[in-house]
Design a protein around this motif. Structure first.
Motif, PDB file in Angstrom:
ATOM      1  N   GLN A  25       0.476   9.697  -5.851  1.00 28.39           N
ATOM      2  CA  GLN A  25       1.487   8.888  -4.943  1.00 28.39           C
ATOM      3  C   GLN A  25       2.777   9.836  -4.640  1.00 28.39           C
ATOM      4  OE1 GLN A  25       2.209   5.692  -8.358  1.00 28.39           O
ATOM      5  NE2 GLN A  25       2.098   4.444  -6.455  1.00 28.39           N
ATOM      6  N   SER A  26       2.661  10.849  -5.305  1.00 31.62           N
ATOM      7  CA  SER A  26       3.714  11.967  -4.811  1.00 31.62           C
ATOM      8  C   SER A  26       3.123  12.424  -3.720  1.00 31.62           C
ATOM      9  CB  SER A  26       4.355  12.775  -5.749  1.00 31.62           C
ATOM     10  OG  SER A  26       4.773  13.870  -5.365  1.00 31.62           O
ATOM     11  N   TYR A  27       1.987  13.093  -3.719  1.00 28.86           N
ATOM     12  CA  TYR A  27       1.324  13.439  -2.494  1.00 28.86           C
ATOM     13  C   TYR A  27       1.610  12.682  -1.439  1.00 28.86           C
ATOM     14  CZ  TYR A  27      -2.208  15.342   0.245  1.00 28.86           C
ATOM     15  OH  TYR A  27      -3.138  15.932   1.484  1.00 28.86           O
ATOM     16  N   TRP A  28       1.295  11.200  -1.441  1.00 25.96           N
ATOM     17  CA  TRP A  28       1.222  10.341  -0.430  1.00 25.96           C
ATOM     18  C   TRP A  28       2.584  10.361   0.346  1.00 25.96           C
ATOM     19  CZ3 TRP A  28      -1.391   6.181  -3.517  1.00 25.96           C
ATOM     20  CH2 TRP A  28      -2.838   6.310  -3.333  1.00 25.96           C
ATOM     21  N   GLN A  29       3.720  10.259  -0.529  1.00 26.06           N
ATOM     22  CA  GLN A  29       4.940  10.227  -0.004  1.00 26.06           C
ATOM     23  C   GLN A  29       5.416  11.429   0.559  1.00 26.06           C
ATOM     24  OE1 GLN A  29       6.738   8.684  -3.683  1.00 26.06           O
ATOM     25  NE2 GLN A  29       5.744   6.725  -3.474  1.00 26.06           N
ATOM     26  N   LYS A  30       5.370  12.453  -0.227  1.00 26.94           N
ATOM     27  CA  LYS A  30       5.938  13.679   0.145  1.00 26.94           C
ATOM     28  C   LYS A  30       5.252  14.751   1.194  1.00 26.94           C
ATOM     29  CE  LYS A  30       8.932  13.832  -3.915  1.00 26.94           C
ATOM     30  NZ  LYS A  30       8.481  13.990  -5.328  1.00 26.94           N
ATOM     31  N   GLN A  31       3.799  14.713   0.894  1.00 28.37           N
ATOM     32  CA  GLN A  31       3.194  15.408   2.141  1.00 28.37           C
ATOM     33  C   GLN A  31       2.896  14.648   3.065  1.00 28.37           C
ATOM     34  OE1 GLN A  31       2.697  18.925   1.159  1.00 28.37           O
ATOM     35  NE2 GLN A  31       3.957  18.020  -0.658  1.00 28.37           N
ATOM     36  N   LEU A  32       2.271  13.466   3.036  1.00 31.72           N
ATOM     37  CA  LEU A  32       1.980  12.632   4.206  1.00 31.72           C
ATOM     38  C   LEU A  32       3.055  11.762   4.682  1.00 31.72           C
ATOM     39  CD1 LEU A  32      -1.723  11.738   2.862  1.00 31.72           C
ATOM     40  CD2 LEU A  32      -1.093  13.554   4.059  1.00 31.72           C
ATOM     41  N   GLY A  33       3.977  11.557   3.858  1.00 35.95           N
ATOM     42  CA  GLY A  33       5.048  10.690   4.607  1.00 35.95           C
ATOM     43  C   GLY A  33       4.831   9.101   4.572  1.00 35.95           C
ATOM     44  N   TRP A  34       3.919   8.889   3.845  1.00 34.88           N
ATOM     45  CA  TRP A  34       3.379   7.351   3.945  1.00 34.88           C
ATOM     46  C   TRP A  34       4.342   6.586   3.003  1.00 34.88           C
ATOM     47  CZ3 TRP A  34      -2.395   7.643   2.270  1.00 34.88           C
ATOM     48  CH2 TRP A  34      -3.230   8.309   3.348  1.00 34.88           C
ATOM     49  N   LYS A  35       4.682   5.350   3.788  1.00 33.52           N
ATOM     50  CA  LYS A  35       5.725   4.495   3.060  1.00 33.52           C
ATOM     51  C   LYS A  35       4.837   3.578   2.172  1.00 33.52           C
ATOM     52  CE  LYS A  35       8.951   4.002   6.450  1.00 33.52           C
ATOM     53  NZ  LYS A  35       8.513   4.883   7.562  1.00 33.52           N
ATOM     54  N   MET A  36       3.429   3.312   2.231  1.00 32.69           N
ATOM     55  CA  MET A  36       2.719   2.615   1.417  1.00 32.69           C
ATOM     56  C   MET A  36       1.884   3.319   0.764  1.00 32.69           C
ATOM     57  SD  MET A  36       3.610  -0.387   1.654  1.00 32.69           S
ATOM     58  CE  MET A  36       4.079  -1.838   2.557  1.00 32.69           C
ATOM     59  N   PRO A  37       1.327   2.777  -0.401  1.00 30.80           N
ATOM     60  CA  PRO A  37       0.107   3.551  -1.320  1.00 30.80           C
ATOM     61  C   PRO A  37      -0.939   3.702  -0.379  1.00 30.80           C
ATOM     62  CG  PRO A  37       0.772   1.544  -2.327  1.00 30.80           C
ATOM     63  CD  PRO A  37       1.829   1.788  -1.339  1.00 30.80           C
ATOM     64  N   GLY A  38      -2.006   4.532  -0.753  1.00 32.30           N
ATOM     65  CA  GLY A  38      -3.240   4.835   0.031  1.00 32.30           C
ATOM     66  C   GLY A  38      -4.154   3.542  -0.531  1.00 32.30           C
ATOM     67  N   TYR A  39      -4.142   3.104  -1.494  1.00 31.90           N
ATOM     68  CA  TYR A  39      -5.275   2.118  -1.915  1.00 31.90           C
ATOM     69  C   TYR A  39      -4.282   0.905  -2.673  1.00 31.90           C
ATOM     70  CZ  TYR A  39      -7.323   6.677  -2.332  1.00 31.90           C
ATOM     71  OH  TYR A  39      -7.773   7.938  -2.160  1.00 31.90           O
ATOM     72  N   HIS A  40      -4.897  -0.442  -2.982  1.00 35.55           N
ATOM     73  CA  HIS A  40      -4.147  -1.373  -3.718  1.00 35.55           C
ATOM     74  C   HIS A  40      -4.748  -1.161  -5.242  1.00 35.55           C
ATOM     75  CE1 HIS A  40      -4.447  -3.384   0.335  1.00 35.55           C
ATOM     76  NE2 HIS A  40      -3.653  -3.770   0.023  1.00 35.55           N
TER      77      HIS A  40
END
Ligand SMILES: [Zn+2]
Length: 137
Positions: A25-40
């Motif tokens: 989750q940290s990778y999604w938020q910090k590296q990719l800048g995603w607001k939402m998680p990659g999966y449900h």
């Protein structure tokens, strides 16, 4: 608001099996800048299913299709050289099948397929043939 779910998309995290959900989750938020998680949903090697997002909300699994998708992933899917490998544990396989069956009851028209089965996807994710494996679900 209810979404029109057309696909149940199966993923792997493409990480080692020991990677924690918080690190992903940290990778999604910090590296990719995603607001939402990659999966449900994400499934740990011990088979525990963890829900990251309500189904009513849109996760970030398959570019261009997310509004129509429920995304579900297992932790793993690559070997130590980052090459695709189906290294699902028996517990992960069991949980994945159980959850897909549940979702299929709720969304009978949704098609089960892997990330790689969507158009223009150049990834091996989820490192196995989900269409074939779940054709009778
Ligand atoms: Zn994927």
């Amino acid at each position: 608001m209810a979404r029109n779910i057309k696909y149940l998309a199966v993923h792997c995290t493409a990480t080692s099996q020991t990677t924690s959900i918080s690190a992903i989750q940290s990778y999604w938020q910090k590296q990719l800048g995603w607001k939402m998680p990659g999966y449900h949903f994400i499934i740990k090697p011990d088979g525990e299913l963890v829900q990251l997002l309500p189904i009513e909300q849109v996760s970030n699994g398959v570019q261009g299709f997310n509004s129509q998708i429920i995304n579900i992933s297992y932790i793993g899917g690559v070997d130590q050289n980052n090459k695709p490998v189906d290294n699902r544990t028996p517990a992960q396989k069991a949980t994945l099948l159980k959850k897909l069956k549940e979702l299929k009851v709720k969304y009978p028209l949704a098609k089960i397929q892997g990330h790689r089965d969507f158009p223009n996807v150049h990834k091996a994710c989820p490192s196995f043939d989900a269409i074939k494996e779940y054709k009778d679900v």
